[in-house]
Design a protein around this motif. Structure first.
Motif, short mmCIF file in Angstrom:
data_model
loop_
_atom_site.label_atom_id
_atom_site.label_comp_id
_atom_site.label_asym_id
_atom_site.label_seq_id
_atom_site.Cartn_x
_atom_site.Cartn_y
_atom_site.Cartn_z
N SER A 95 0.88 -1.13 -0.09
CA SER A 95 0.11 -0.06 -0.19
C SER A 95 0.74 1.16 -0.06
CB SER A 95 -1.07 0.11 1.24
OG SER A 95 -0.26 0.11 2.32
N GLY A 96 2.05 1.14 -0.06
CA GLY A 96 2.88 2.35 -0.17
C GLY A 96 3.40 2.50 1.29
N ASN A 97 3.87 3.65 1.74
CA ASN A 97 4.66 4.09 2.90
C ASN A 97 3.87 4.72 3.79
OD1 ASN A 97 5.21 6.20 1.69
ND2 ASN A 97 7.12 6.46 1.80
N GLY A 98 2.74 5.19 3.38
CA GLY A 98 1.99 6.33 4.24
C GLY A 98 0.63 5.89 4.88
N ASN A 99 0.51 4.41 4.86
CA ASN A 99 -0.94 3.88 5.54
C ASN A 99 -0.69 3.48 7.12
OD1 ASN A 99 -3.41 3.16 5.97
ND2 ASN A 99 -3.58 1.85 4.21
N PRO A 100 -0.79 4.40 8.11
CA PRO A 100 -0.70 4.00 9.43
C PRO A 100 -1.55 3.08 9.78
CG PRO A 100 -1.22 6.24 9.08
CD PRO A 100 -1.18 5.78 7.87
N ARG A 101 -2.69 3.04 9.35
CA ARG A 101 -3.76 1.94 9.85
C ARG A 101 -3.46 0.61 9.41
NH1 ARG A 101 -9.88 4.13 10.36
NH2 ARG A 101 -9.07 6.14 11.52
N ALA A 102 -2.96 0.55 8.10
CA ALA A 102 -2.72 -0.86 7.55
C ALA A 102 -1.40 -1.38 8.22
CB ALA A 102 -2.30 -0.73 6.11
N MET A 103 -0.59 -0.59 8.84
CA MET A 103 0.76 -1.13 9.61
C MET A 103 0.57 -1.37 11.11
SD MET A 103 3.80 1.15 7.64
CE MET A 103 3.36 2.81 8.02
N ALA A 104 -0.64 -0.74 11.60
CA ALA A 104 -0.71 -0.77 13.15
C ALA A 104 -0.91 -2.29 13.58
CB ALA A 104 -2.25 -0.09 13.30
N SER A 105 -1.47 -3.31 12.64
CA SER A 105 -1.68 -4.51 13.07
C SER A 105 -0.27 -5.13 13.04
CB SER A 105 -2.64 -5.33 12.25
OG SER A 105 -2.19 -5.69 11.26
N GLY A 106 0.55 -4.97 12.16
CA GLY A 106 1.80 -5.42 12.11
C GLY A 106 2.81 -5.04 13.41
N VAL A 107 2.58 -3.64 13.66
CA VAL A 107 3.15 -3.33 14.73
C VAL A 107 2.86 -3.85 16.24
CG1 VAL A 107 3.61 -1.03 16.13
CG2 VAL A 107 3.97 -0.99 13.76
N SER A 108 1.52 -3.89 16.26
CA SER A 108 0.95 -4.77 17.41
C SER A 108 1.51 -5.95 17.52
CB SER A 108 -0.45 -4.78 17.43
OG SER A 108 -1.13 -5.52 18.34
N ARG A 109 1.46 -6.81 16.26
CA ARG A 109 2.13 -8.02 16.20
C ARG A 109 3.42 -8.20 16.75
NH1 ARG A 109 -0.69 -12.35 12.42
NH2 ARG A 109 -2.56 -11.31 13.46
N ALA A 110 4.09 -7.00 16.55
CA ALA A 110 5.52 -6.95 16.79
C ALA A 110 5.79 -6.67 18.25
CB ALA A 110 6.28 -5.94 15.71
N THR A 111 5.15 -6.14 18.96
CA THR A 111 5.28 -5.61 20.04
C THR A 111 4.69 -6.58 21.18
OG1 THR A 111 3.47 -4.02 20.08
CG2 THR A 111 5.58 -3.16 19.74
N VAL A 112 3.47 -6.96 21.02
CA VAL A 112 2.70 -7.54 22.10
C VAL A 112 3.62 -9.02 22.38
CG1 VAL A 112 0.47 -8.95 22.61
CG2 VAL A 112 0.62 -6.71 21.78
N PRO A 113 4.15 -9.95 21.57
CA PRO A 113 4.64 -10.93 22.02
C PRO A 113 5.99 -10.71 22.54
CG PRO A 113 3.87 -11.13 19.58
CD PRO A 113 3.61 -9.71 19.94
N THR A 114 6.87 -9.68 22.19
CA THR A 114 7.72 -9.52 22.94
C THR A 114 7.45 -8.87 24.36
OG1 THR A 114 8.76 -8.29 20.98
CG2 THR A 114 9.79 -7.61 22.89
N MET A 115 6.44 -8.23 24.60
CA MET A 115 6.11 -7.93 25.96
C MET A 115 5.62 -9.08 26.72
SD MET A 115 2.82 -6.64 27.70
CE MET A 115 2.05 -7.33 26.59
N ALA A 116 4.77 -9.95 26.09
CA ALA A 116 4.58 -11.14 26.79
C ALA A 116 5.77 -12.11 27.15
CB ALA A 116 3.44 -11.84 25.95
N GLY A 117 6.50 -12.28 26.27
CA GLY A 117 7.70 -12.96 26.45
C GLY A 117 8.58 -12.62 27.65
N MET A 118 8.75 -11.14 27.77
CA MET A 118 9.63 -10.76 28.82
C MET A 118 9.03 -10.82 30.03
SD MET A 118 12.43 -9.85 27.38
CE MET A 118 13.34 -8.93 28.30
N VAL A 119 7.67 -10.41 30.10
CA VAL A 119 6.94 -10.61 31.35
C VAL A 119 6.99 -12.16 31.79
CG1 VAL A 119 4.58 -10.43 32.41
CG2 VAL A 119 5.31 -8.62 31.11
N ILE A 120 6.86 -13.01 31.04
CA ILE A 120 6.86 -14.36 31.62
C ILE A 120 7.96 -14.69 32.01
CG2 ILE A 120 6.39 -16.71 30.98
CD1 ILE A 120 3.82 -15.12 31.29
N ALA A 121 9.29 -14.40 31.31
CA ALA A 121 10.59 -14.86 31.55
C ALA A 121 10.94 -14.07 33.02
CB ALA A 121 11.58 -14.15 30.59
N ILE A 122 10.64 -12.95 33.29
CA ILE A 122 11.18 -12.28 34.54
C ILE A 122 10.05 -12.78 35.71
CG2 ILE A 122 10.61 -10.07 35.74
CD1 ILE A 122 11.41 -8.45 33.19
#
Length: 171
Positions: free
Chosen positions: A117-144
């Motif tokens: 979609s090009g580089n200027g569609n933040p709504r389309a990228m939001a699910s990917g950003v969420s998919r990138a940050t949520v597992p990282t947070m979950a993995g760190m919380v569980i490990a700690i």
């Protein structure tokens, strides 16, 4: 209640399949941890009492053979105390790595959206950003949280073993 389950389903969907893998690792991790805590609190004291009564029932406790028997009994007790601990350590180390895998797969999704979609569609990228940050947070919380519980488990195991060693004194 169904609304809460719906939010939970949305949370897991936002993290993708990696978050489901972290959930499986978490369930296994805490099952093993709770089993070890149960063993230390309920099972091992009875085993230590039996070992002590068997030791005190021996007529001689100062010979070389008696010392070898004591060493063997203590080694078996230590093995029972530390059973499943290596697997717990592996699962604790695995959770942040799974989170990192979630970060990579989420970023791949972001780049796929950007390429389509090009580089200027933040709504389309939001699910990917969420998919990138949520597992990282979950993995760190569980490990700690797992590290804190593992430290407590190690401490209790060492204390229980030391108490048993003190009770099985040789003459």
């Amino acid at each position: 209640m169904s609304e809460g389950l719906l939010h939970l389903q949305d949370f897991f969907d936002s993290g993708g399949w990696v978050l489901w893998a972290i959930l499986c690792a978490t369930v296994l991790l805490w099952t093993l941890m709770l089993e070890r805590l149960w063993f230390l609190a309920r099972v091992f004291p009875n085993e230590a009492r039996d070992l002590r009564s068997n030791w005190l029932a021996r007529t001689e406790r100062g010979s070389l053979a008696a010392r070898h028997i004591r060493t063997a009994w203590l080694s078996q007790a230590q093995l029972r105390l530390n059973r499943s601990v290596p697997m717990v350590r592996v699962l604790i180390a695995l959770c942040p790595l799974l989170g990192l895998l979630g970060t990579v797969t989420g970023m791949i999704q972001v780049f796929d959206v950007m390429s389509l979609s090009g580089n200027g569609n933040p709504r389309a990228m939001a699910s990917g950003v969420s998919r990138a940050t949520v597992p990282t947070m979950a993995g760190m919380v569980i490990a700690i949280s797992g590290l804190f519980c593992l430290a407590r488990l190690d401490q209790q195991s060492r204390r229980a073993f030391q108490r048993l060693t003190d009770k099985l004194r040789h003459d």
